[in-house]
Design a protein around this motif. Structure first.
Motif, mmCIF file in Angstrom:
data_model
loop_
_atom_site.group_PDB
_atom_site.id
_atom_site.type_symbol
_atom_site.label_atom_id
_atom_site.label_comp_id
_atom_site.label_asym_id
_atom_site.label_seq_id
_atom_site.Cartn_x
_atom_site.Cartn_y
_atom_site.Cartn_z
ATOM 1 N N ASN A 196 0.857 -1.192 0.000
ATOM 2 C CA ASN A 196 0.000 0.000 0.000
ATOM 3 C C ASN A 196 0.887 1.233 0.000
ATOM 4 O O ASN A 196 1.913 1.275 0.673
ATOM 5 C CB ASN A 196 -0.910 0.024 1.230
ATOM 6 C CG ASN A 196 -2.060 -0.943 1.115
ATOM 7 O OD1 ASN A 196 -3.073 -0.660 0.495
ATOM 8 N ND2 ASN A 196 -1.891 -2.111 1.720
ATOM 9 N N ASN A 242 -4.627 6.784 -0.990
ATOM 10 C CA ASN A 242 -4.172 5.453 -0.589
ATOM 11 C C ASN A 242 -4.280 4.531 -1.799
ATOM 12 O O ASN A 242 -5.370 4.269 -2.296
ATOM 13 C CB ASN A 242 -5.025 4.921 0.570
ATOM 14 C CG ASN A 242 -4.401 3.706 1.230
ATOM 15 O OD1 ASN A 242 -3.992 2.778 0.536
ATOM 16 N ND2 ASN A 242 -4.349 3.700 2.544
ATOM 17 N N SER A 244 -3.549 0.793 -3.392
ATOM 18 C CA SER A 244 -3.283 -0.616 -3.066
ATOM 19 C C SER A 244 -2.829 -1.342 -4.330
ATOM 20 O O SER A 244 -3.463 -1.240 -5.381
ATOM 21 C CB SER A 244 -4.543 -1.283 -2.515
ATOM 22 O OG SER A 244 -4.964 -0.639 -1.328
ATOM 23 N N GLY A 366 5.365 0.392 -0.506
ATOM 24 C CA GLY A 366 4.207 -0.485 -0.405
ATOM 25 C C GLY A 366 4.127 -1.240 0.902
ATOM 26 O O GLY A 366 3.233 -2.066 1.094
ATOM 27 N N LYS A 368 4.225 -1.380 5.313
ATOM 28 C CA LYS A 368 3.886 -0.647 6.523
ATOM 29 C C LYS A 368 4.648 -1.258 7.691
ATOM 30 O O LYS A 368 4.554 -2.458 7.949
ATOM 31 C CB LYS A 368 2.385 -0.696 6.791
ATOM 32 C CG LYS A 368 1.945 0.112 8.024
ATOM 33 C CD LYS A 368 0.488 -0.119 8.352
ATOM 34 C CE LYS A 368 -0.406 0.509 7.329
ATOM 35 N NZ LYS A 368 -1.842 0.369 7.678
#
Length: 566
Positions: A196, A242, A244, A366, A368
C-alpha cells in the motif's frame, strides 16, 4: 536616575521574552509541496527517439523473443495522458506520451508528430524516460495562447515498416482568472507487490479560486485500488491518496493520472509514476527513542524516530502517529524521508491526562512498519502555590486557577499570553516546589510573597468583570493592565528604589510617563491589528509589551510616591 527605567530594566526583559518566545516556536503538522520542474522542451513539432531493446530495471532477468513468426506485424502503441484538460489564457499545459512497440526484433527509431493545433500553441517535446526494453514516456508541452475554444489535436507515433500509433487529445482554453492546480507531495515511488502506498494531492487555488473539486484516477489498472480522503474537497486542502497494489502484479512501471474537476468543467491533472519491484527487494524498520516519556498538560516532549533500510533498494517512507488523545498534537521534523535517516517527533499535550501506548507508522515501498512508545500526560498544577499552601484545592490556589481559566484562557489575547508565560513558568516552578517541601523557611517566604499577588488578581477580576458582558477581550486586557500595574507597584518598585538610592539617582516622573504612553499606544494599536488579522506572533509580542508598559507605570508611580517621603 540618569537613564530611563525602560532602558535599564524593561527593555532587557522584553529582549529576554523575545528570545524565549522565538526559541519555542515549533511547526506542527506541516507539508513541503514540490511542484514539477518546468520542462526543458525542444522547439520542433516532430520528435524522434530510439527504443534500445535491452533489459530494464523493472524487468530483470527477462529478454525479448527474437524468434517471431513472419505473420506478426510490428506495431506501435500510443497513449496520451490525460486525454482532456483545461487551460487559462497564456499558460502552459503538459501531457505524457506512453509509447510501446511490440513484435520487433531490433532497435526502433520512432517519429512523433503533433498536428491540428494553431501555430501559436507551439507543441514541443520534453524529457524522455525509458520504462522497459520496449517502452518509454515523452513529455509534451503546449502554450494555450489567448483564444477561447476546444482544440482537438492528434499525436502520431510512426516508424519504418511498423504500424502507426495514433491518439486524439482535447484541450479546452478558457478566459478565466480563478483556477486551480493539483501538485502532488511526491511524483514517483517504488513498491513491492501486495503493498500500500500513501501520498497526497494539494488543491492549489489560483487568484482566489474557491469551488469544490472532485478527484479521480481514470486510468487505474485492473486489480489496483485507489481511495481519496476525501474524494471531494475545497481549495487549500491536502487530500490523502491510498493506493493498493495487487499481489500478482509483475515488476514494471505504471503511470497514474490524478485528475480534478469542478462543476464548471475546469479539469486539471498530475502524473504519478509507480515503479513495481520484485517481492522482497525493499524493506525497512523503525526505532523510537526514548521508549517512555512524560509531559505536563499543554507541554511538549521530543522523541527521535529512526528509519533503518534493510535492503539495497529504497523508497521514501511517510511517517505518522496514532494512539494519542484527540486534543494532543504531533509533528515530525521530516514526515517523509529516504532511509537510512531519522526525524524528530514533537508531541504537544492537550488537557486529557493518562498513559497511552502510541504507535508510529512508517509507510514506504508499499510496506507498513510500526514501532511503539509510551506517553504519560500528567495534570498541570500551580506548583509553587500548591507547595506553598499545601493543597491544590486551597482557596488561594483556586483564586489563581479561576483567574486563569475563567478569564485569561477564554480570550484570544489571553491564550496567546498564557502559552508563552506557561513555557517560562513551568521551566523552573517544579524545581522551586521541590525545594519548598524540604525547606519550611522557603515556604514561609513564598506564602508572604504570594498573598499580594492573590489579592491583586481578585481586585483585577472584580473590576474587569462588568466588561466581560460587553467584550471578553477588553475585560482580559483590562484585568491584565490592573494586575500588571499593581504588581509593578508592589513587587518591583522596592527593588528599583533601593538601587536608585545606592547610585544616587532620581526618577523624573513626567518624563517616565511619556515613555509609558509611547509604549502603551504602540502596543495597544498593534494588539488591535493582530486580533483583527489573527497574526499570532505579532499579537503575542505586543501583549507582552502592553503588560510591561503597565508594570512600568506601576513601578514609576510607586517610586514617585516613595521619593516624596524618603
Amino acid at each position: 536616575m540618569k537613564y530611563s527605567l525602560v532602558l535599564t530594566i524593561y527593555l532587557p526583559l522584553l529582549l529576554i521574552f523575545l528570545f524565549s518566545f522565538t526559541s519555542n516556536i515549533r511547526c506542527l503538522n506541516s507539508y513541503d509541496l514540490n511542484p514539477q520542474n518546468p520542462l526543458e522542451a525542444k522547439s520542433d513539432k516532430c520528435f524522434s527517439l530510439t527504443l534500445p531493446l535491452q533489459g530494464s530495471r523493472f524487468q530483470k532477468g527477462t529478454s525479448l523473443n527474437h524468434n517471431l513468426s513472419s505473420n506478426l506485424t510490428p506495431q506501435i502503441q500510443l497513449e496520451v495522458l490525460p486525454h482532456y484538460q483545461t487551460a487559462r489564457f497564456k499558460s502552459f499545459v503538459s501531457y505524457l506520451l506512453l509509447i510501446k512497440v511490440i513484435n520487433v526484433t531490433k532497435n526502433v527509431t520512432i517519429h512523433l508528430k503533433v498536428s491540428g493545433l494553431p501555430f501559436e500553441m507551439n507543441p514541443t517535446f520534453g524529457e524522455t524516460r525509458y520504462l522497459s526494453k520496449n517502452s518509454a514516456t515523452v513529455e509534451l508541452l503546449l502554450y494555450s495562447g489567448k483564444k477561447e475554444g476546444v482544440y482537438s489535436f492528434n499525436v502520431t507515433a510512426s516508424a519504418p515498416n511498423t504500424s502507426k500509433g495514433f491518439c486524439n487529445v482535447q484541450l479546452r482554453v478558457v478566459n478565466i482568472e480563478k483556477d486551480f492546480s493539483l501538485p502532488l507531495n511526491r511524483y514517483n515511488a517504488k513498491v513491492v507487490p501486495g503493498g500500500n502506498l500513501i501520498f497526497s494531492v494539494y488543491i492549489n487555488p489560483i487568484n482566489g479560486y474557491n469551488r469544490l473539486v472532485a478527484l479521480s484516477c481514470p486510468n487505474l489498472p485492473e486489480g489496483f485500488k485507489i481511495k481519496f480522503t476525501p474524494s471531494k474537497a475545497y481549495p487549500s486542502y491536502n487530500v490523502q491518496i491510498n493506493l493498493s497494489i495487487p499481489e500478482n502484479v509483475k515488476p514494471q512501471e505504471k503511470i497514474f493520472v490524478i485528475e480534478g474537476e469542478d462543476n464548471q468543467g475546469l479539469h486539471h491533472a498530475s502524473i504519478f509514476r509507480l515503479g513495481i519491484l520484485e517481492p522482497g527487494s525493499i524493506d525497512f524498520k523503525l526505532k523510537i527513542k526514548p521508549e517512555k516519556g512524560s509531559v505536563l498538560q499543554g507541554g511538549k516532549i521530543y522523541f527521535k524516530v529512526e528509519v533503518i533500510n534493510l535492503t539495497q533498494e529504497k523508497d521514501k517512507v511517510f511517517l505518522f502517529v496514532k494512539g494519542i488523545p484527540n486534543d494532543t498534537l504531533y509533528g515530525f521534523g521530516e514526515d517523509e524521508l529516504e532511509p537510512p535517516g531519522e526525524s524528530d517527533l514533537v508531541i504537544q499535550a492537550g488537557n486529557i491526562t493518562g498513559t497511552y501506548l502510541f504507535t508510529v507508522y512508517g509507510v514506504g515501498g508499499g510496506l507498513k512498519r510500526i514501532t511503539h512508545a509510551t506517553l504519560t500526560i500528567k495534570k498541570k498544577e500551580c506548583f509553587i502555590a500548591t507547595a506553598t499552601f499545601n493543597s491544590e484545592v486551597s482557596d488561594e490556589v483556586n483564586t489563581l486557577r479561576k483567574f486563569r481559566d475563567s478569564l485569561i484562557l477564554k480570550t484570544y489575547t489571553g491564550t496567546l499570553f498564557y502559552k508563552v508565560f506557561d513555557e517560562i513558568y513551568y521551566a523552573f516552578s517544579p524545581q522551586i516546589a521541590e525545594q519548598e517541601k524540604v525547606n519550611p523557611s522557603l515556604q514561609l517566604f513564598f506564602k508572604f510573597t504570594l498573598y499580594p499577588l492573590i489579592y491583586t488578581l481578585k481586585l483585577a477580576t472584580f473590576v474587569s468583570e462588568p466588561l466581560s458582558y460587553i467584550n471578553l477581550e477588553a475585560a482580559a486586557l483590562t484585568a491584565g493592565a490592573i494586575a500588571s500595574f499593581l504588581l509593578g507597584f508592589i513587587y518591583i518598585s522596592p527593588l528599583i528604589f533601593i538601587v536608585s538610592k545606592m547610585v544616587g539617582g532620581k526618577v523624573k516622573f513626567w518624563e517616565e510617563i511619556k515613555v509609558f504612553l509611547l509604549l502603551f499606544l504602540i502596543s495597544s494599536m498593534s494588539i488591535m491589528v493582530g486580533v483583527i488579522f489573527r497574526e499570532n506572533n505579532l499579537t503575542t509580542f505586543f501583549i507582552f509589551s502592553y503588560i510591561m508598559s503597565f508594570l512600568y507605570l506601576g513601578t514609576v508611580s510607586a517610586l514617585n510616591f516613595l521619593n516624596k517621603f524618603f
